[in-house]
Design a protein around this motif. Structure first.
Motif, PDB file in Angstrom:
ATOM      1  N   SER B 201     134.440  20.785   5.627  1.00 41.09           N
ATOM      2  CA  SER B 201     135.988  20.603   6.214  1.00 41.09           C
ATOM      3  C   SER B 201     136.664  21.696   5.880  1.00 41.09           C
ATOM      4  CB  SER B 201     136.406  19.005   5.840  1.00 41.09           C
ATOM      5  OG  SER B 201     136.693  19.333   4.346  1.00 41.09           O
ATOM      6  N   GLU B 202     137.842  21.845   6.360  1.00 45.28           N
ATOM      7  CA  GLU B 202     138.911  22.779   6.090  1.00 45.28           C
ATOM      8  C   GLU B 202     139.355  22.703   4.715  1.00 45.28           C
ATOM      9  OE1 GLU B 202     140.071  25.949   7.612  1.00 45.28           O
ATOM     10  OE2 GLU B 202     138.124  25.378   8.504  1.00 45.28           O
ATOM     11  N   SER B 203     139.368  21.277   4.285  1.00 47.22           N
ATOM     12  CA  SER B 203     139.654  20.937   2.857  1.00 47.22           C
ATOM     13  C   SER B 203     138.901  21.358   1.953  1.00 47.22           C
ATOM     14  CB  SER B 203     139.770  19.430   2.883  1.00 47.22           C
ATOM     15  OG  SER B 203     140.395  19.108   1.656  1.00 47.22           O
ATOM     16  N   ASP B 204     137.592  21.235   2.331  1.00 48.82           N
ATOM     17  CA  ASP B 204     136.541  21.872   1.386  1.00 48.82           C
ATOM     18  C   ASP B 204     136.611  23.370   1.290  1.00 48.82           C
ATOM     19  OD1 ASP B 204     135.019  19.426   0.643  1.00 48.82           O
ATOM     20  OD2 ASP B 204     134.114  19.585   2.762  1.00 48.82           O
ATOM     21  N   PHE B 205     136.850  23.859   2.266  1.00 49.36           N
ATOM     22  CA  PHE B 205     137.129  25.545   2.221  1.00 49.36           C
ATOM     23  C   PHE B 205     138.320  25.863   1.364  1.00 49.36           C
ATOM     24  CE2 PHE B 205     134.423  26.266   5.923  1.00 49.36           C
ATOM     25  CZ  PHE B 205     133.564  27.207   5.423  1.00 49.36           C
ATOM     26  N   GLU B 206     139.295  24.962   1.375  1.00 51.66           N
ATOM     27  CA  GLU B 206     140.652  25.275   0.827  1.00 51.66           C
ATOM     28  C   GLU B 206     140.570  25.052  -0.841  1.00 51.66           C
ATOM     29  OE1 GLU B 206     142.530  26.890   2.878  1.00 51.66           O
ATOM     30  OE2 GLU B 206     143.871  27.378   1.174  1.00 51.66           O
ATOM     31  N   PHE B 207     140.005  23.822  -1.006  1.00 55.14           N
ATOM     32  CA  PHE B 207     140.201  23.373  -2.230  1.00 55.14           C
ATOM     33  C   PHE B 207     138.801  23.216  -3.119  1.00 55.14           C
ATOM     34  CE2 PHE B 207     143.428  21.315   0.059  1.00 55.14           C
ATOM     35  CZ  PHE B 207     144.496  22.072  -0.420  1.00 55.14           C
ATOM     36  N   GLY B 208     137.705  23.250  -2.714  1.00 55.23           N
ATOM     37  CA  GLY B 208     136.456  23.137  -3.301  1.00 55.23           C
ATOM     38  C   GLY B 208     135.851  24.236  -3.929  1.00 55.23           C
ATOM     39  N   THR B 209     134.874  23.903  -5.075  1.00 56.91           N
ATOM     40  CA  THR B 209     134.521  25.146  -5.705  1.00 56.91           C
ATOM     41  C   THR B 209     133.091  24.948  -5.911  1.00 56.91           C
ATOM     42  OG1 THR B 209     135.120  23.842  -7.797  1.00 56.91           O
ATOM     43  CG2 THR B 209     136.615  25.483  -7.111  1.00 56.91           C
ATOM     44  N   GLU B 210     132.464  23.803  -5.981  1.00 57.51           N
ATOM     45  CA  GLU B 210     131.199  23.655  -6.026  1.00 57.51           C
ATOM     46  C   GLU B 210     130.347  23.827  -4.832  1.00 57.51           C
ATOM     47  OE1 GLU B 210     130.026  22.826  -9.700  1.00 57.51           O
ATOM     48  OE2 GLU B 210     128.362  23.715  -8.477  1.00 57.51           O
ATOM     49  N   CYS B 211     129.335  24.574  -4.611  1.00 58.34           N
ATOM     50  CA  CYS B 211     128.445  24.924  -3.773  1.00 58.34           C
ATOM     51  C   CYS B 211     127.473  23.636  -3.831  1.00 58.34           C
ATOM     52  CB  CYS B 211     127.703  26.253  -3.752  1.00 58.34           C
ATOM     53  SG  CYS B 211     128.947  27.636  -3.454  1.00 58.34           S
ATOM     54  N   LEU B 212     127.001  23.144  -5.056  1.00 60.76           N
ATOM     55  CA  LEU B 212     126.092  22.030  -5.064  1.00 60.76           C
ATOM     56  C   LEU B 212     126.407  20.961  -4.390  1.00 60.76           C
ATOM     57  CD1 LEU B 212     124.850  22.474  -8.779  1.00 60.76           C
ATOM     58  CD2 LEU B 212     123.749  23.745  -6.538  1.00 60.76           C
ATOM     59  N   HIS B 213     127.858  20.863  -4.500  1.00 63.69           N
ATOM     60  CA  HIS B 213     128.721  19.437  -4.107  1.00 63.69           C
ATOM     61  C   HIS B 213     128.429  19.579  -2.619  1.00 63.69           C
ATOM     62  CE1 HIS B 213     131.524  16.201  -4.343  1.00 63.69           C
ATOM     63  NE2 HIS B 213     131.903  16.911  -3.250  1.00 63.69           N
ATOM     64  N   LEU B 214     128.668  20.795  -1.841  1.00 59.20           N
ATOM     65  CA  LEU B 214     128.422  20.681  -0.566  1.00 59.20           C
ATOM     66  C   LEU B 214     127.157  20.463  -0.058  1.00 59.20           C
ATOM     67  CD1 LEU B 214     130.769  23.935   0.530  1.00 59.20           C
ATOM     68  CD2 LEU B 214     131.704  21.340   0.383  1.00 59.20           C
ATOM     69  N   ALA B 215     126.147  20.919  -0.676  1.00 58.40           N
ATOM     70  CA  ALA B 215     124.779  20.915  -0.280  1.00 58.40           C
ATOM     71  C   ALA B 215     124.456  19.308  -0.369  1.00 58.40           C
ATOM     72  CB  ALA B 215     123.768  21.538  -1.063  1.00 58.40           C
ATOM     73  N   LEU B 216     125.145  18.611  -1.459  1.00 60.28           N
ATOM     74  CA  LEU B 216     124.766  17.134  -1.544  1.00 60.28           C
ATOM     75  C   LEU B 216     125.493  16.635  -0.430  1.00 60.28           C
ATOM     76  CD1 LEU B 216     123.658  14.609  -3.082  1.00 60.28           C
ATOM     77  CD2 LEU B 216     125.602  14.935  -4.537  1.00 60.28           C
ATOM     78  N   GLN B 217     126.698  16.640   0.009  1.00 60.98           N
ATOM     79  CA  GLN B 217     127.599  15.962   0.699  1.00 60.98           C
ATOM     80  C   GLN B 217     127.060  16.123   2.104  1.00 60.98           C
ATOM     81  OE1 GLN B 217     131.593  16.249  -0.119  1.00 60.98           O
ATOM     82  NE2 GLN B 217     132.403  14.837   1.607  1.00 60.98           N
ATOM     83  N   TYR B 218     126.796  17.434   2.609  1.00 55.70           N
ATOM     84  CA  TYR B 218     126.752  17.684   4.058  1.00 55.70           C
ATOM     85  C   TYR B 218     125.136  17.876   4.362  1.00 55.70           C
ATOM     86  CZ  TYR B 218     131.589  18.116   3.940  1.00 55.70           C
ATOM     87  OH  TYR B 218     132.885  17.896   4.010  1.00 55.70           O
ATOM     88  N   CYS B 219     124.330  18.080   3.362  1.00 53.90           N
ATOM     89  CA  CYS B 219     123.003  18.221   3.754  1.00 53.90           C
ATOM     90  C   CYS B 219     122.287  17.230   3.318  1.00 53.90           C
ATOM     91  CB  CYS B 219     122.438  19.830   3.533  1.00 53.90           C
ATOM     92  SG  CYS B 219     123.469  20.969   4.018  1.00 53.90           S
ATOM     93  N   GLY B 220     122.656  16.490   2.257  1.00 55.01           N
ATOM     94  CA  GLY B 220     122.053  15.248   1.764  1.00 55.01           C
ATOM     95  C   GLY B 220     120.840  15.976   0.511  1.00 55.01           C
TER      96      GLY B 220
END
Ligand SMILES: [Mg+2]
Ligand SMILES: [Mg+2]
Lengths: 417, 417
Positions: B201-220
């Motif tokens: 999400s835009e919010s992830d792009f804006e406030f997130g920092t952890e790539c591992l977290h995105l891989a877990l949340q959006y790719c399982g």
């Protein structure tokens, strides 16, 4: 240290404060055999720097150092050798909490059965391997501890903290903004920390690490958390030893004092040097000698540059050594003395003599044994303006490098500007 | 660097791996104006060290450096100046995730519309300010990323992590054993990291920092976590700059090569020096010259000690400079060359000449412009065994200090042993 501009003006603590300094760690993470707190920096163990950080705070009464039994003698030697005054040493125990508890109890028993009124009101607990703690932060911790019963330093998290599954996979990551790293120092009223240790369980003594946690659990005291400066950092890894040494060297390299012996030529050179070092981030004062009021330069962490005009004789340097020795100035740090031998044109035409390299080498070898690092720089006057400016700049660069590097291998060398 | 004894023998990665190196940080925490990644160590910006750490790994194909738009020119200059080969630069964006995403997309578009088969199988993401990452750890990350889809470095927590109340009091402390610090590098299959950035999400792009977290949340994709060595540490605070410089200097100071010019007297001195430096933790090789097979000493990070017997002439040093220049040896690091002028007794009785200090100073000034630091040491033969041993030891100590300190202010000095 060096300059006291960070001394909080007018702040005074009107209740008794003592310190417990657990120094029992084994230093596994540095990969060194010597525990970190006993690693030497410029000839002095880290723990002595930490003790000094507390000793120079006027309102701190006593410092209880807790060390492993096998290091009691070593610690006693360090205290004697570096003339620490406010310190007592007590033996530690098998865990961090047990060791801190020993220190706290020893504070209460000081000098055989003191009354409750004489006990510290606040106990500050710190790590032996955080030598750069400053007075103003200790003040904040002491005041908050007195008011709230407990207070502790915190720092922002440098890395994201994650929870792992038992198989070594990512479980979830913590929202960084909600968490902080708990650091040292921490402060407690004497009553709170005593009560916490009286009430806590064997399991706390065995596995716990966080004093703030015990105060919360056993005394219902919510610690006040205070954001500390980066200087609270803990010497943990091998790279931290290099960082600590660099900070210590930088602190010792901020200022030097040029002694002209009253010579006009030396004074002119000194003014040119002042201009040249201004770009090198060093403060330079110029004085004729160390007599009278100028004896104050012996009391703080100044380095010394003695300018001798048209003489190979080191008697001015030898006289300075006597004054430095009398002031006990090289006790805590190696002291840098640079002898600048300044030859004016006339002298060259008369005698052409070089300074005797053997004389300065001999004097430097003796001085080194007393923690004074002597180096020489030879400078010839030039009537050619450009050449003269270049030589003066080189004196400034060489002097600044010698003061910063403090290399024991280069003492006694007579360098050419 | 220096020696390749930590090269994992026989490990090869048989799929394409590329790197994204976000270097957009502003370096607030060091308290310096220059962002940390552009701070210079021995004349070279930190980011160039990090690039080098990847460039020397044979199985890494390309490195995509992502920098703020205003630093694009600076970065391009750095790449040219230090002759980096595998690197491309793309402009960053307003947040860390957007910048990394730019880098990942640029990898897919490399050299105008490459086919899917040519795209990297695995993308390693690292920080520009972690220059000491080693090949064996990159190997672990690349292999685990290919197998699991995602992998990341972790380290034990140095401090207890605590949750704070909104009023700044202790809420609770985390059980240290259950948590880890998430560090860099991290690795992802190209598909996983692309998908994560497409879906987040835009919010992830804006406030997130952890790539591992995105891989877990959006790719399982549950990332494999791998405990990394302390060398993964991130240059964050001002003290870290000193630590980094110290590590770099130590790496460059492990070995020196004595060139005897075939002289028997020089060879005897060289053997005595080998014995003397063994206590100083430096490896010393002795060779007659840099010809033939010995040209291999020009290819690695050796320092050089040229012994000249009974001559004030610097021609041997000048010849060495030509060879060093031809090998481009001073490109990445300042190189130390020490000229040891060895006077045997006979020469003293014949002429008594001192080496001309002006000649070595002039040569050193020129060499310094080409990143070569030249120092001189003068040594007199003595028939008195004790005195001779002391002199040899002093040569060893001085040479070792010069190599370790690499002080630009002291080049051209002729020191006395
Ligand atoms: Mg202070
Ligand atoms: Mg390796």
């Amino acid at each position: 240290a060096g300059k006291s501009d960070h001394q909080p003006a007018g702040r005074y603590v009107d209740f008794p404060v003592s310190v417990v300094l657990p120094a029992g760690g084994s230093g596994e993470r540095t990969g060194l055999q010597t525990p970190k707190q006993f690693c030497s920096f410029l000839g002095r163990p880290l723990i002595s720097y930490t003790i000094q950080a507390f000793e120079r705070v006027s309102w701190i009464q006593s410092i209880m150092v807790v060390v492993a039994k096998e290091n009691m003698d070593l610690m006693t030697d360090i205290i004697q050798r570096f003339q620490h005054r406010k310190v007592r040493v007590v033996p530690g125990d098998s865990t961090r909490h047990r060791s801190i508890c020993n220190g706290v109890l020893a504070l209460g028993e000081e000098e055989g059965g003191r009354s409750a009124a004489e006990r510290p009101k606040v106990v500050i607990i710190h790590d032996a391997v955080r030598p750069f703690v400053e007075e103003d932060f200790l003040y904040k911790i002491a005041m908050a501890a007195k008011e709230q019963g407990a207070a502790g330093a915190i720092r922002p998290l440098v890395s994201t903290v994650i929870a792992t599954t038992s198989e070594g996979y990512l479980d979830h990551s913590l929202e960084r903004a909600k968490y902080r790293a708990s650091e040292m120092p921490q402060g407690f009223t004497y009553d709170v920390i005593c009560q916490a240790y009286q009430r806590c369980s064997e399991s706390d003594f065995e596995f716990g690490t966080e004093c703030l946690h015990l105060a919360l659990q056993y005394c219902g005291t919510n610690a006040k958390l205070i954001e500390g400066p980066p200087t609270l950092w803990k010497v943990t890894y091998k790279r931290d030893l290099a960082a600590a040494e660099s900070i210590i060297k930088e602190t010792l390299s901020r200022s030097a004092c040029i002694i002209t012996g009253g010579s006009t030529q030396a004074a002119t050179l000194a003014v040119a040097l002042q201009k040249a070092v201004s770009a090198l981030d060093m403060e330079l004062d110029v004085i004729p000698d160390l007599m009278g009021d100028n004896a104050r330069y012996l009391l703080k962490e100044w380095n010394f540059i003695q300018v001798s005009v048209n003489t190979s004789c080191l008697s001015e340097v030898e006289a300075m050594f006597v004054a430095l020795e009398a002031a006990n100035r090289a006790l805590l740090h190696p002291l840098v003395v640079i002898w600048v031998r300044f030859s004016s044109m006339d002298e060259l035409s008369v005698s052409g003599r070089m300074a005797e390299p053997a004389a300065i080498m001999d004097l430097a070898s003796t001085a080194k044994l007393r923690n004074i690092l002597l180096y020489g720089i030879q400078l010839h006057q030039s009537k050619e303006a450009e050449r003269w400016e270049k030589s003066v700049l080189r004196v400034a660069e060489i002097a600044s490098a010698l003061i910063r590097d403090r290399s024991p291998a280069l003492v006694g060398q007579l360098l050419q500007a």
